[in-house]
Write an enzyme that holds these catalytic residues in place. Structure first.
Site, PDB file in Angstrom:
ATOM      1  CG  ASN A   4      -9.171  28.981  49.301  1.00  0.00           C
ATOM      2  OD1 ASN A   4      -9.580  29.881  48.252  1.00  0.00           O
ATOM      3  ND2 ASN A   4      -9.560  27.855  49.070  1.00  0.00           N
ATOM      4  CD1 TRP A   5     -11.159  35.249  51.397  1.00  0.00           C
ATOM      5  CD2 TRP A   5     -11.477  36.998  49.741  1.00  0.00           C
ATOM      6  NE1 TRP A   5     -10.963  36.311  52.030  1.00  0.00           N
ATOM      7  CE2 TRP A   5     -11.049  37.525  51.151  1.00  0.00           C
ATOM      8  CE3 TRP A   5     -11.571  37.603  48.692  1.00  0.00           C
ATOM      9  CZ2 TRP A   5     -11.065  38.823  51.258  1.00  0.00           C
ATOM     10  CZ3 TRP A   5     -11.324  39.222  49.040  1.00  0.00           C
ATOM     11  CH2 TRP A   5     -11.241  39.635  50.225  1.00  0.00           C
ATOM     12  CE  LYS A   6     -13.082  26.969  50.925  1.00  0.00           C
ATOM     13  NZ  LYS A   6     -13.279  25.592  51.061  1.00  0.00           N
ATOM     14  CG  HIS A  90      -8.339  23.959  47.402  1.00  0.00           C
ATOM     15  ND1 HIS A  90      -9.565  23.456  47.703  1.00  0.00           N
ATOM     16  CD2 HIS A  90      -8.086  24.588  48.559  1.00  0.00           C
ATOM     17  CE1 HIS A  90      -9.989  23.674  48.773  1.00  0.00           C
ATOM     18  NE2 HIS A  90      -8.948  24.440  49.489  1.00  0.00           N
ATOM     19  CD  GLU A  92     -13.195  23.567  47.838  1.00  0.00           C
ATOM     20  OE1 GLU A  92     -13.118  24.955  47.355  1.00  0.00           O
ATOM     21  OE2 GLU A  92     -13.523  23.685  49.198  1.00  0.00           O
ATOM     22  CD  GLU A 162      -6.494  23.093  52.539  1.00  0.00           C
ATOM     23  OE1 GLU A 162      -6.477  24.221  53.318  1.00  0.00           O
ATOM     24  OE2 GLU A 162      -6.995  22.905  51.325  1.00  0.00           O
ATOM     25  N   GLY A 168     -14.113  22.918  55.445  1.00  0.00           N
ATOM     26  CA  GLY A 168     -15.457  23.559  55.116  1.00  0.00           C
ATOM     27  C   GLY A 168     -16.415  22.761  55.898  1.00  0.00           C
ATOM     28  CB  SER A 208     -12.579  23.364  60.064  1.00  0.00           C
ATOM     29  OG  SER A 208     -13.511  22.894  58.936  1.00  0.00           O
ATOM     30  N   GLY A 229     -10.071  28.788  54.857  1.00  0.00           N
ATOM     31  CA  GLY A 229     -11.027  29.068  54.017  1.00  0.00           C
ATOM     32  C   GLY A 229     -12.316  30.055  54.705  1.00  0.00           C
ATOM     33  N   GLY A 230     -13.298  29.267  55.047  1.00  0.00           N
ATOM     34  CA  GLY A 230     -14.307  30.099  55.750  1.00  0.00           C
ATOM     35  C   GLY A 230     -13.862  31.145  56.620  1.00  0.00           C
TER      36      GLY A 230
END
Ligand code: PEP
Length: 244
Positions: A4-6, A90, A92, A162, A168, A208, A229-230
């Site tokens: 997930n590149w956000k 998600h 976010e 999640e 993150g 993470s 993600g990251g």
């Protein structure tokens, strides 16, 4: 293994990523690999991954097929550009953009209607975990969202657990904590859709995930993959996750 590149990367950076990433995962056949990119990067991502085993997805979709919804993107649009997946619900989006279990269900159905595989996210906040309410929160999110699907729709989706406090933050859930939550979710799936369907559905862990912790997580039979993600932003680290 879904990345997930956000809200990161330009089209040029997308092309550069895949130039490095594809050779690193060319020999990996043990997992389906997906990158969920920002809308403006989808064309570059789909162009770069033509002929490879890597699939591309969006990070959200509107439930209408088209209409006066300024700033939104629909399922048919994602399908037309060549997406196969889309992230729905998600945390976010739940936290910052008013996503509810009801809109999660509408988006999930819209994705399935056009043949996209939705990756539907659920997970508890830190205060909810500390109050021992994790399973209750997961059940509420399941009942209000995924539980509203038909058995056929359910068989074509992916769930991502999640925990919000792990996204993150570098605070990964222990493999046992993640497996417990996956078991609770699979229990909800079994109660609503039956044993066979609940065993077949894939439940990803997200929060993470990194090359150095992925092995312990994936050693849990309950955990079928990761939403990353990251660590998906850099070709070497996402390849490290994929090739665990
Ligand atoms: C995510 O964005 O879904 C996620 C899990 O992020 P991170 O891996 O950076 O925690």
């Amino acid at each position: 293994m879904a990345g997930n590149w956000k809200m990161f990367k330009s089209p040029a950076e997308t092309t550069t990523f895949f130039e490095k990433f594809l050779p690193l995962v060319a020999a990996s056949h043990h997992a389906e690999v997906v990158i969920c990119a920002p809308f403006i990067d989808l064309a570059a991502a789909i162009g770069a991954t033509q002929g490879s085993a890597v699939a591309i997805g969006g990070q959200n979709l509107h439930w209408a097929k088209e209409g006066a919804f300024t700033g939104e993107i629909s399922g048919p649009m994602l399908k037309a550009i060549g997406c196969q997946y889309v992230i729905v619900g998600h945390s976010e989006r739940r936290q910052f953009f008013g996503e509810t279990d009801e809109t999660v269900l509408k988006r999930t159905v819209a994705a399935l209607e056009v043949g996209l595989t939705p990756i539907v996210c659920v997970g508890e906040m830190l205060a909810e975990r500390e109050a021992n309410r994790t399973n209750e929160v997961l059940k509420t999110q399941f009942d209000g969202g995924i539980g509203g699907l038909t058995p056929d729709q359910f068989s074509r989706m992916v769930i991502a657990y999640e925990p919000v406090w792990a996204i993150g933050t570098g605070k990964v859930a222990t493999p046992e904590m993640a497996a417990d939550a996956h078991r609770a979710l699979r229990g909800s799936c079994e109660a609503r859709f039956g044993r066979e369907a609940s065993q077949a559905v894939r439940i990803l862990y997200g929060g993470s995930v990194k090359p150095d912790n992925v092995q312990g997580l994936m050693a849990q039979p309950e955990i079928d993959g990761g939403l990353v993600g990251g660590a998906s932003l850099e070709a070497g680290s996402f390849a490290g996750v994929v090739n665990f």
